[in-house]
Design an enzyme around this catalytic site. Sequence first.
Site, PDB file in Angstrom:
ATOM      1  N   SER A 446     -17.620  -7.442  16.136  1.00  0.00           N
ATOM      2  CA  SER A 446     -17.697  -6.222  15.337  1.00  0.00           C
ATOM      3  C   SER A 446     -18.312  -5.089  16.159  1.00  0.00           C
ATOM      4  CB  SER A 446     -18.486  -6.503  14.057  1.00  0.00           C
ATOM      5  OG  SER A 446     -18.443  -5.411  13.178  1.00  0.00           O
ATOM      6  N   ASP A 498      -7.795  -7.858   9.203  1.00  0.00           N
ATOM      7  CA  ASP A 498      -9.143  -7.334   9.415  1.00  0.00           C
ATOM      8  C   ASP A 498      -9.170  -5.809   9.289  1.00  0.00           C
ATOM      9  OD1 ASP A 498     -11.662  -6.677  10.259  1.00  0.00           O
ATOM     10  OD2 ASP A 498     -11.568  -7.768  12.147  1.00  0.00           O
TER      11      ASP A 498
END
Length: 664
Positions: A446, A498
């Site tokens: 991330s 995602d």
Amino acid sequence: MPGLVVFGRRWAIGSDDFVLPGAFELFVRLVWWIGILALYTVHKGQFNCPGGGLLHSYLLVLLILLASIICALSALVYVSMQGTISNPGPRKSLPKLLYVRLLLCLPELIWAVVGAVWVSDSSVHCERTVVNAIVVTVVASWVIIIFTIIGVVIVFDPLGGKKTFYLTDGVGRNLESSQSGQLLYNVKSTATRVWEKRIRLLCCCIVQDDDHRVAFTSIAELFRTYFSDTDLVPSDIAAGLTLLHQEQDKMESCPKEPEEVLCRSPSSPVTDDLDIELENAAHYMLFAAAAYGWPYYIYTNPFTALCKLNGDCCRNRPTESDITGSDHHNFHFGSILRITGLQYRDFIHVSFHNKIYEIPFYVALDHKKEAIVVAVRGTLSFEDILTDLSADCEDLTLEDVLENGFVHKGITQAANYIYRKLINDGILNQAFTIAPEYKLVIVGHSLGGGTASILAIMLRNSFPTLRCYAFSPPGGLLSKSLADYTKHFIISVIVGKDLVARLSMPNMEDLKRRIVRIVANCNRPKYQILLRGCWYEVFGGDPDNFPTELDGRSQDALSQPLLAEESLMVHRSPSYSALEDGSHLNSPPQYPRLYLPGKIIHIVEESSSRRLCSSDIKYSARWSNETTFSSILISPKMITDHMPDVVLKALNSLSQEHESCISC
């Protein structure tokens, strides 16, 4: 639809948003009215007790008041059900009905006070059943009044009393009237201050310094420019998202052309390369996940983690010079040890220090792969969120790179912080002194994946054999030239749909335009869209085929906005501009199109079978390109596909499948 205008100001609620809450209140009021009527009928001749006369009057007036409120609510709900999101004409009488309903709140408040006084009066000695019924009535009245006040606060728009549209900077400069220009500037400044106050309120629990204040202003400007060009209320966005999800599922169920990506095929030499990278990614994802410390360890081991960590907290730990930042009871470091399986002596440096633009990381020796691993933590605090949202672009200056490009400002500053620690504090020198033959590998998930990618670019000249594995990095990270440059040494791993990997300002603008288009052109009322959408998200089924004004239009006509769209879009948003539009290279646009770093491995779910206490999911992986992630996909898994445990599970599944194939 455009926000409802009552009392001379705009509110963050539409005239078609009263159906569901109004129907719920109507149901409560009907049950309440029937109960009071039954109570009054049963005890009609029994009001001779002390205080009974007041009770008789109270119940009689309450019945009339509730009947009036029920009539007003029925009319309000009925009118709110009419029309569509972009056609508020049939609901033009709703503000008057709303005034009537709000006017009835005044006698309701007075009567709630009267009921409270009567209940608390010690001289009243009526039947206990009647007294308890009045207590329930008084409590219900106050609960509804409190919830009404809370609802008004929620839908209050601080900018509702001001001019609600914004012009682009170019139009603003061409205004002939200096007074109009000043008004426009004041509106924009007020909007920025409102967003800044909201962000400060959300971050009230963290210590704020100059860096925080600069970040607050930058993020407030980002939100102001993004939301300034549409007249949508939150329920419009929810309806748009559920419509987009169903439309997207319908398109996915249609036959597709072969994708222009390199897929896994047994005879292709690319397959071996992909399998090797998947095996490496599965190995290094453990290091990236471990950087989250005890929150990740407890999340993945909810029943045993605390017991194991409590046993670790009393053990010896490295000297304090090896660990910086706060780690109460050794929980963070103990979790890293258990997740990675490394020993104390394998860690060169561990930092839990966390501020805006300064994120935790650790440096360890990986003897299995003969690598010095720099693992950067992802988003886990308010400071990290502020770093994520500092999405302005800045130029990244590098020597010996043919063409410099633009990068995400907040993540670049975080990478600069770690770069200074690694180089200036001699951490990498110390690591290579211990293991000179090892290679350098940088990993992160991330925010950590984005930071690791930019850090790898900064260290590339000093360490030519460097490799970087970025798991679920943010989509708006590097300009095209830098993204192409990183394909030689960075591997990005993305799972499914995602959201974060597709998150960039141009993609958000595209999502906003898609929401406006599908909402404005849907011919169903909003409450039907939301109810059908909730059913579809929870129970599944076939996507609903909502008719729209887009049906039957020619391809040329589809390129032109309808009047309904134009009514919801105030102007073309100034929140980003493309490099192709003539922006000067030395003066980067605020939000140019940015891309994922390196070569991209896209992992998708092929099939899943649910059992009593578990689910068996089969994954497939393929090489992909940045254009695959140029649009945000709406799905219940758009958040879960980003979670580190899901990424690790997918990589382990693919790695084990490859090992079983080799053994066969």
